[in-house]
Scaffold this active site. Sequence first.
Site, PDB file in Angstrom:
ATOM      1  N   PRO A 103      53.624 -45.054  33.393  1.00  0.00           N
ATOM      2  CA  PRO A 103      53.327 -44.175  32.250  1.00  0.00           C
ATOM      3  C   PRO A 103      54.489 -43.201  32.044  1.00  0.00           C
ATOM      4  O   PRO A 103      54.979 -42.615  33.007  1.00  0.00           O
ATOM      5  CB  PRO A 103      52.064 -43.423  32.697  1.00  0.00           C
ATOM      6  CG  PRO A 103      51.444 -44.299  33.731  1.00  0.00           C
ATOM      7  CD  PRO A 103      52.578 -44.980  34.420  1.00  0.00           C
ATOM      8  N   ARG A 104      54.923 -43.075  30.801  1.00  0.00           N
ATOM      9  CA  ARG A 104      56.153 -42.350  30.540  1.00  0.00           C
ATOM     10  C   ARG A 104      55.983 -41.400  29.360  1.00  0.00           C
ATOM     11  O   ARG A 104      55.380 -41.776  28.361  1.00  0.00           O
ATOM     12  CB  ARG A 104      57.179 -43.428  30.208  1.00  0.00           C
ATOM     13  CG  ARG A 104      58.565 -42.998  30.045  1.00  0.00           C
ATOM     14  CD  ARG A 104      59.374 -44.277  29.878  1.00  0.00           C
ATOM     15  NE  ARG A 104      60.277 -44.155  28.771  1.00  0.00           N
ATOM     16  CZ  ARG A 104      60.785 -45.167  28.093  1.00  0.00           C
ATOM     17  NH1 ARG A 104      60.436 -46.412  28.402  1.00  0.00           N
ATOM     18  NH2 ARG A 104      61.631 -44.962  27.118  1.00  0.00           N
ATOM     19  N   GLY A 171      60.269 -48.826  41.799  1.00  0.00           N
ATOM     20  CA  GLY A 171      61.457 -47.988  41.619  1.00  0.00           C
ATOM     21  C   GLY A 171      62.449 -48.202  42.747  1.00  0.00           C
ATOM     22  O   GLY A 171      62.218 -49.008  43.647  1.00  0.00           O
ATOM     23  N   HIS A 196      55.431 -52.383  46.166  1.00  0.00           N
ATOM     24  CA  HIS A 196      56.747 -52.960  46.455  1.00  0.00           C
ATOM     25  C   HIS A 196      57.060 -52.586  47.901  1.00  0.00           C
ATOM     26  O   HIS A 196      57.071 -51.400  48.241  1.00  0.00           O
ATOM     27  CB  HIS A 196      57.814 -52.365  45.544  1.00  0.00           C
ATOM     28  CG  HIS A 196      57.834 -52.951  44.164  1.00  0.00           C
ATOM     29  ND1 HIS A 196      56.821 -52.775  43.264  1.00  0.00           N
ATOM     30  CD2 HIS A 196      58.772 -53.714  43.539  1.00  0.00           C
ATOM     31  CE1 HIS A 196      57.125 -53.402  42.138  1.00  0.00           C
ATOM     32  NE2 HIS A 196      58.303 -53.983  42.276  1.00  0.00           N
ATOM     33  N   GLU A 199      61.742 -54.005  50.409  1.00  0.00           N
ATOM     34  CA  GLU A 199      62.834 -54.484  49.546  1.00  0.00           C
ATOM     35  C   GLU A 199      64.167 -54.225  50.219  1.00  0.00           C
ATOM     36  O   GLU A 199      65.178 -54.854  49.899  1.00  0.00           O
ATOM     37  CB  GLU A 199      62.800 -53.764  48.190  1.00  0.00           C
ATOM     38  CG  GLU A 199      61.689 -54.222  47.291  1.00  0.00           C
ATOM     39  CD  GLU A 199      61.787 -53.561  45.934  1.00  0.00           C
ATOM     40  OE1 GLU A 199      62.361 -54.162  45.029  1.00  0.00           O
ATOM     41  OE2 GLU A 199      61.290 -52.430  45.789  1.00  0.00           O
TER      42      GLU A 199
HETATM   43 ZN    ZN Z   1      59.068 -55.414  40.831  1.00  0.00          ZN
END
Ligand code: ZN
Length: 347
Positions: A103-104, A171, A196, A199
């Site tokens: 949401p931005r 992010g 996520h 990573e």
């Molecule tokens: Zn992703």
Amino acid sequence: MMEDVDDFCFDLPKIELHAHLNGSLSDQCLKKLNCMDESTKEYKRIADVLDKTERTLTECFEVFNIAHRATNTVDAVYKATQSVIRDFYLNDHVVYLELRTTPRAEEGMSKEDYVSAVVRAIKENNLEIIVKLILSIDRRHSTEESLDTLNVILKMKTKYPDVIVGIDLSGNPHEGKFNVDLFQKARDNGLKTSIHCAEIKNDEEVENILTFGPDRLGHATFLHPSFGGSQSNWDIYCKKKIPVECCLTSNVICGTSKSFQEHHIREWIKSSLPFCICTDDKGVFCTSLKKEYEMVVEHHGLEPKDLWQISYNTVDYIFASDEIKTRLKVKLMNWYNSHEDELFNSD
Ligand SMILES: [Zn+2]
């Protein structure tokens, strides 16, 4: 058979569970949304990057920026969502999609407005594709900002309970960290969680995430010991067996996986651990879900019937109701019955 793999991978009804809205925008859609003066040098430069069918990592980051700039009004967010849904259905035969986005707020658009625009496009979709929404927390944001976003997410979830199904942490993995309290609060309020994870190599955070036990993990690149993960985290993982969203092209382009062959998905295939195949950012990385399925055939030696099984298994990992799961399983069984020849005579 190899000539037919292309058609097979398109035709197979597929489930996409890890797709970021902005990163999934096609270059045509980005050109339309950018509303730039076509005679300018800047337009030409952007058009050159967008026209490429293979991009370097730097060019990929540039496309992320173009997409970010292109979706800064309610109308653009609505059109972008519509375009991504159409693309997944018409060009990829995805029958169930979980889109995700953070949401931005922008000038003239609040976080609520942003989410409402996405939800409106999802609700107005009348194609044969079921679409649900996962809202993301950006790990670069401060605790205060993340809490504000979570409150917006919970408010919107009350308003649109049948569209908003989950929450995600995404992010830059080099910044911020997993905040367990935030995700516990989301879970207590009925949201499913996808995080996520691994990573980059970060055993301490991976342990915190695994202990929390999300419903799904994004990537999990550096989790298996032969990919740099710690044995103790792997032991926790093997007890919980959390489904992993594998995004091969994304990992190869970002350089976290050495190659398609040396992708960690091979460990999940080898040990029959739960995973699904996803695109991450198909617009930015010039891929599609069909192509990702093809990569698994080409580099991991799977047969068409294995792909069908992957798609079928993925139904169990979705964040929607049991009624939708049953509907999807029926659709896949019907497809199986009408394609038995292709599934079993692969030479
Ligand atoms: Zn992703």
